[in-house]
Design a protein around this motif. Sequence first.
Motif, PDB file in Angstrom:
ATOM      1  N   CYS A 233      35.924  72.784  16.299  1.00 34.88           N
ATOM      2  CA  CYS A 233      35.156  71.820  17.079  1.00 34.88           C
ATOM      3  C   CYS A 233      33.685  72.203  16.976  1.00 34.88           C
ATOM      4  N   TYR A 234      32.804  71.243  17.171  1.00 39.44           N
ATOM      5  CA  TYR A 234      31.359  71.500  17.087  1.00 39.44           C
ATOM      6  C   TYR A 234      31.020  72.227  15.774  1.00 39.44           C
ATOM      7  N   SER A 263      35.146  63.428  20.036  1.00 31.11           N
ATOM      8  CA  SER A 263      34.348  64.558  20.523  1.00 31.11           C
ATOM      9  C   SER A 263      33.739  64.231  21.875  1.00 31.11           C
ATOM     10  N   MET A 268      26.721  65.900  18.273  1.00 32.31           N
ATOM     11  CA  MET A 268      27.221  66.988  17.434  1.00 32.31           C
ATOM     12  C   MET A 268      28.200  66.460  16.391  1.00 32.31           C
ATOM     13  N   GLN A 269      29.027  65.503  16.802  1.00 30.36           N
ATOM     14  CA  GLN A 269      29.981  64.925  15.864  1.00 30.36           C
ATOM     15  C   GLN A 269      29.269  64.212  14.714  1.00 30.36           C
ATOM     16  N   ASN A 312      32.587  79.298  18.125  1.00 31.92           N
ATOM     17  CA  ASN A 312      32.450  78.098  17.299  1.00 31.92           C
ATOM     18  C   ASN A 312      31.646  78.430  16.050  1.00 31.92           C
ATOM     19  N   ASN A 314      28.947  77.590  14.555  1.00 32.18           N
ATOM     20  CA  ASN A 314      27.623  76.973  14.622  1.00 32.18           C
ATOM     21  C   ASN A 314      26.593  78.018  15.046  1.00 32.18           C
TER      22      ASN A 314
END
Length: 398
Positions: A233-234, A263, A268-269, A312, A314
């Motif tokens: 995710c993210y 999301s 972010m998506q 995550n 990121n």
Amino acid sequence: MQEQEIQIPNYFPNNVCKENTTLVHSGEDYFLRARNIILNAQSVIHIQMYIFENDATGLEIINALKEAACRNVEIYVLLDGYGSYSFPKLIIKELKQLGINIRFFSPFFSGNNFYIGRRLHHKIITADGTVALIGGINISDKYRGTSTENPWLDYAVQIENGETATQLEQLCLNIYFKQKRTHKIILQSVFYSNKETTVTVLQNDWLKRNNEISIAYVKSVQKAQKEVVIVGCYFLPGRRFSKVLRKTAKRGVKIKLILSGISDIPLMQRATYHLYSSLIQNNIELYEWNKSVLHGKVALVDNKWTTIGSFNLNHLSSYGSIETNVAIESIKFAKTLASDLNTIISQCERITLEIIKRKSSFFSTIANWLSYQFVRTTLIIITYISYNRFLNKYREEN
């Protein structure tokens, strides 16, 4: 900053333990386990959560904590000052009156300071140094689901009767009491009694020179021989890890990414959408989960090595937040996870260049690019502010 080596020590008899690890799913599976851990605790409980909501699920956990406090169990609750900003002051007062130790990590507003960037992203519950739940699941109805809505897709690991639970308890204790240290907390890998499984606590707190999770992701993918499956995710990896993914796929290793079709952060998506074409062109398979919000943070390499936790892929997790994962080297555990992920993939939408072309327009392509640039820049700025404040504070104290 030099790269840290993550080494698994040689086998020693005093590092052997009879330890059980169980894959845990979001929904009733996780929250029944969490409640039972609290209600069965005898001496001490630690809870460290990014989000603890005052909803039906949160109240159930609060009531379990109150029962434990009435049995004279020592309880420490640490909530993130931003993620749990709305946690009611009245409930905090009630818990403190029962002797429960509860505080916020970096309150969003504190005196003349405005805290942003550096967050406690943990999702950890431990009891008595013998059992622990660690993963990506917050305490909220969203992760439990209802009769009409599926829970957010996420995972955790329950660890019982082993040294890892003790290590996680000590980690929580150090953070709760603000142990002032700028060097990493050394945690040894723990070997199962069958010598075929190891479990390691991995930490990421870049401001304190811990980047074990980031390094573990890079090294495990670099060493992959057959297949890498990532639930992300993210998903907005840095250039280094993106390059590793491309090179690994070029070697013929099959790489599958399970990403968010739905999301809770649309911006972010869209930023992630910007990466789709490049990933597919580099022979990386993309799958979108559309049955609920995807919130999982999982990697499986060669059906042997697994990591699950709060991290995550990121910039914020790599350089801003405090993150903890467990890495498990176990063919048995990996087999269970692989079966689960294959079931998830079978229910996902496979994303291809043809689908991207059909769904895209000139304006959506521009919007995705702008979202990518905005999100990347914002995360870099946020983490820089956090780093600068931490560095100044460190200089003042020393």
